[in-house]
Structures are given as C-alpha cells and as structure tokens.
Design a protein around this motif. Sequence first.
Motif, PDB file in Angstrom:
ATOM      1  N   ASP A  70      14.369  -7.938  35.817  1.00 39.34           N
ATOM      2  CA  ASP A  70      14.577  -8.938  36.857  1.00 39.34           C
ATOM      3  C   ASP A  70      14.917  -8.230  38.166  1.00 39.34           C
TER       4      ASP A  70
ATOM      5  N   GLY B  72      17.021  -6.810  41.031  1.00 39.95           N
ATOM      6  CA  GLY B  72      18.392  -6.309  41.141  1.00 39.95           C
ATOM      7  C   GLY B  72      18.926  -5.630  39.899  1.00 39.95           C
TER       8      GLY B  72
ATOM      9  N   LYS C 179      15.773  -1.077  38.702  1.00 36.88           N
ATOM     10  CA  LYS C 179      14.462  -0.414  38.500  1.00 36.88           C
ATOM     11  C   LYS C 179      14.289   0.706  39.517  1.00 36.88           C
TER      12      LYS C 179
ATOM     13  N   HIS D 203       2.332  -9.114  45.012  1.00 36.51           N
ATOM     14  CA  HIS D 203       2.631 -10.530  45.229  1.00 36.51           C
ATOM     15  C   HIS D 203       1.392 -11.184  45.859  1.00 36.51           C
TER      16      HIS D 203
ATOM     17  N   ALA E 169       9.150 -15.955  43.682  1.00 37.35           N
ATOM     18  CA  ALA E 169       8.419 -14.686  43.497  1.00 37.35           C
ATOM     19  C   ALA E 169       8.338 -14.299  42.028  1.00 37.35           C
ATOM     20  N   LEU E 170       9.071 -15.015  41.144  1.00 41.59           N
ATOM     21  CA  LEU E 170       9.066 -14.685  39.725  1.00 41.59           C
ATOM     22  C   LEU E 170       7.983 -15.442  38.957  1.00 41.59           C
TER      23      LEU E 170
ATOM     24  N   HIS F  82      10.177  -5.899  51.550  1.00 46.41           N
ATOM     25  CA  HIS F  82      11.305  -6.700  51.055  1.00 46.41           C
ATOM     26  C   HIS F  82      12.271  -7.078  52.167  1.00 46.41           C
TER      27      HIS F  82
ATOM     28  N   LEU G 145       8.564  -7.009  38.127  1.00 49.50           N
ATOM     29  CA  LEU G 145       8.952  -8.214  37.384  1.00 49.50           C
ATOM     30  C   LEU G 145       8.049  -8.477  36.188  1.00 49.50           C
TER      31      LEU G 145
ATOM     32  N   ARG H 171      18.997  -5.940  52.372  1.00 46.74           N
ATOM     33  CA  ARG H 171      17.904  -6.847  52.697  1.00 46.74           C
ATOM     34  C   ARG H 171      18.335  -7.930  53.670  1.00 46.74           C
TER      35      ARG H 171
END
Length: 387
Positions: free
Chosen positions: A45, A47, A50, A97, A111-112, A142, A164, A201
């Motif tokens: 997910d 945050g 990664k 995306h 976005a998921l 981002h 993701l 961000r």
Amino acid sequence: FVPTTTNFRSANRWTIKAKDTSFTRNLMMKLGADDKVILIGVAADSGCGKSTFMRRLTNIFGGSNVGPLGGGFDNGGWETNTLVSDTTTVICLDDYHANDRSGRKVTGRTALEAAEQNFDLMYEQLKALKEGKTVAKPIYNHVNGTLDRPEEVVPTPIVIVEGLHPWYDARVKDLLDYTIYLDISDEIKRAWKIQRDMAERGWTLEQVEAEIEKRKPDFNKFVGPQKEVADSVIQVLPTELTNDPEGKILRVRLIQKETGDYQPVYLFDQGSTVSWIPCGTKLTCSYPGIKLGSGPDRWFDNAVNVVEMDGQFDKLEELAYVEKHLGNTASKYDGEITAQMLKNKGAPGTLNGSGLFQTIVSLKIREVYEKLSGKKVDASVKAPVAA
Ligand SMILES: Nc1ncnc2c1ncn2[C@@H]1O[C@H](COP(=O)(O)OP(=O)(O)O)[C@@H](O)[C@H]1O
Ligand SMILES: O=C(COP(=O)(O)O)[C@H](O)[C@H](O)COP(=O)(O)O
C-alpha cells in the motif's frame, strides 16, 4: 553519485541536473546479447516503505554507484522515480497511473483502483524491458499529481517494479520471476504515510487521514489480496516485548515460500522451531531487548518458513553475532549482511528487523538472479582482508 538529502524531492523522487544523467547512465552494466533480464515485483500500500526498501536494495547492489535515472528528453533539471545501480533498475509503477490527480477527480476513483492503472502499457513496457529493449516510460509526479514527460529506461540485468499492483494484472504477473509483499500493520502504516505525505508531498494531517479512509475499500479490493500469493512477505507488526503505544519498536517477520530458486532463510538449523534471546555478553541490549524466532508456519493456503525479529539493536556492528547463526542468507562471506547494514546505517529501519530482512531479501534477489542467469554479481562491500 552518492544519494544525498539535497537530491531528494521526496522519498519517491530524485531531482537531478542533466550533468548527472550521463554519469548515472554510464554506470549501468551494459546487457550482452545473451544476457537475461530478471523481473522482481514488490507490492504494498501507499506509505509502506517500498521506496525506502528500494533505496537500500539499490545501494546494496551498486556500491556507491547509485543514482536516479534521469535522462529525460530535455536537458534541464529532471525529476524521476527511477533508481539505478550498475546491476539494477527500480521502476515505480505509479508511473503507469492511467490518469493524473485532476483526472481522478473527474472519474471519482482513487489511485488504488485497478481501473486507474494503464496495465496495457505496463505489460507492454515490462515485457520489452525483459526482452532487453529500451522503453520511454511515463513519470507520475507525486508532488503536483501530474503525469510528466517520459524518460528513457534502458534495462539492466535486474529490474525491480515496485508499487500498488505489481501482480494484479495476470499478464504482468507472468513476467515476474520473484515477488515480495510488504505487509505493514494498519497503525504503523498510518503513522508512516502521515509522516511522509506531510513532510514530502505537502499534504495536511487532515488531508492524509481523509485519503487513508477514502482508500481503504480499494486497498482491500485491489492491493491487499496480492499478499496471499507473494513468494515472500516482510510483515511489520507492533512489538510483543512491551507496551509501545508510539509504535517505535517493531516486530518484523520474513515469511518465505520454498521455490525452485529460493531456499528459505532460517535460524540455527533448517526446519526446527527456535526462539532465541541473544542479549548477553555478545549482544548489548537496552530494554525491551531483542527476541528472534524461526520455524515452519502457514500463510493462507501455503506452507512457509518464517524468521522473525522483535526489538532493536543498540550496536549495529554486533549484528555479526546474530548473522553467524542465520542460514541460507545468500551472503558471499561471513559478515556481509552486517557490512551492508553498516553501509546503509542512515536508512530507516536499520536497527530493527525491517532493515535486516530487507538486506537479506536483497541478497536473496541477487541469488535468484545468479541462479536464473548463470551470471555472478560481486558483493558491493568487499570482505575485510584477514589480518
Ligand atoms: N523500516 C522503516 N522504519 C521506519 N520508517 C520507515 C521504514 N520504512 C519506511 N519508513 C518511512 O515511512 C514513510 C513511507 O516510506 P516510503 O518508502 O515513501 O513508502 P512507499 O514508497 O511505500 O510509499 C517514509 O517517511 C519513510 O521514511
Ligand atoms: O498512493 C499512491 C502510491 O504512491 P506511494 O506508494 O509512493 O505512496 C499514488 O501514486 C499517489 O498517492 C497518487 O495519488 P495522489 O498523488 O493524489 O496522492
């Protein structure tokens, strides 16, 4: 090109000047005509660490020769999510995306959602990279939420795709040689995402908390199920050693399937169930100390082997004492894990199991590449010369 804080726009992005591009690009090991490219998937997910893991991995493979790819088609300053060493390229799948942030306001999707990913382009380009071909990959920014001009990506022997949905699309899943899922407990993931999205961000606490809530149904539907079929999982949980409401002390588990190319890491002797508190004359521990474990377990429908660590080190160099009792680590000499951890000691998670198991998984990826390609990759930190 040694990454420094001035090169960071955010945990996900590097800002470099054109002059670095040729330097970074020239570092990369040129693929021979018969060289095999292996593709590794890392899913989690937003945050969950990664990018942090990928920076550690890239440093482990590339020695000090690590940097952002850059190399866009103009010669101004360039922002990229792509990280390279001479052997590895890390691609952030957010770059696929289907829409930018304003586009998602029109579709009303997060976005998921799978529908917000351009899986056709992702498959086409990852397939091309695996065939040793260069691609012009889009970039997702981002910070301002736009899709930036594409960058040229030249394949290296190992290509890692993190994001993701690395194996949500069946065609992409079939391209992957090994898959790793980062399974972070909700409370720890929430703290990490808030910290990062506010610091790097530009989001407010209220915005991040609202986004986390809004995304939960799509995480459960499109991202989370990938963990059931991953080849290995790095699970990060609150400690069981003490009451730790701030979530600063972590219990980290490396959950591993045995595959043809991957023999699970274990403590002391393979297949036995072990629990070990190493604190004593060989390992300095402050409260609440360290507890390690190892043994067979189940992960959904799969038999797995788990090695875990709860707590944290006081003195990282003492890790060598623990390392001696680990088996199947794919290290090239006694102490390589400790040496790599010391080289990356500034990275988040270095004193606990998250840094330890990320380091071990990086060495295991090197081993998977060597098995599949028949090529050798030298340790980027050389063994100390015997006195
Ligand atoms: N092992 C760790 N221990 C502590 N903090 C971590 C760890 N891994 C990542 N973080 C922090 O969590 C936040 C999100 O990490 P990041 O790598 O940007 O996640 P992702 O790339 O999955 O979105 C960052 O602030 C990072 O410093
Ligand atoms: O969640 C992620 C993954 O990023 P990461 O895994 O690096 O957190 C999305 O790419 C952005 O959040 C896009 O949405 P927005 O830009 O609107 O937040």
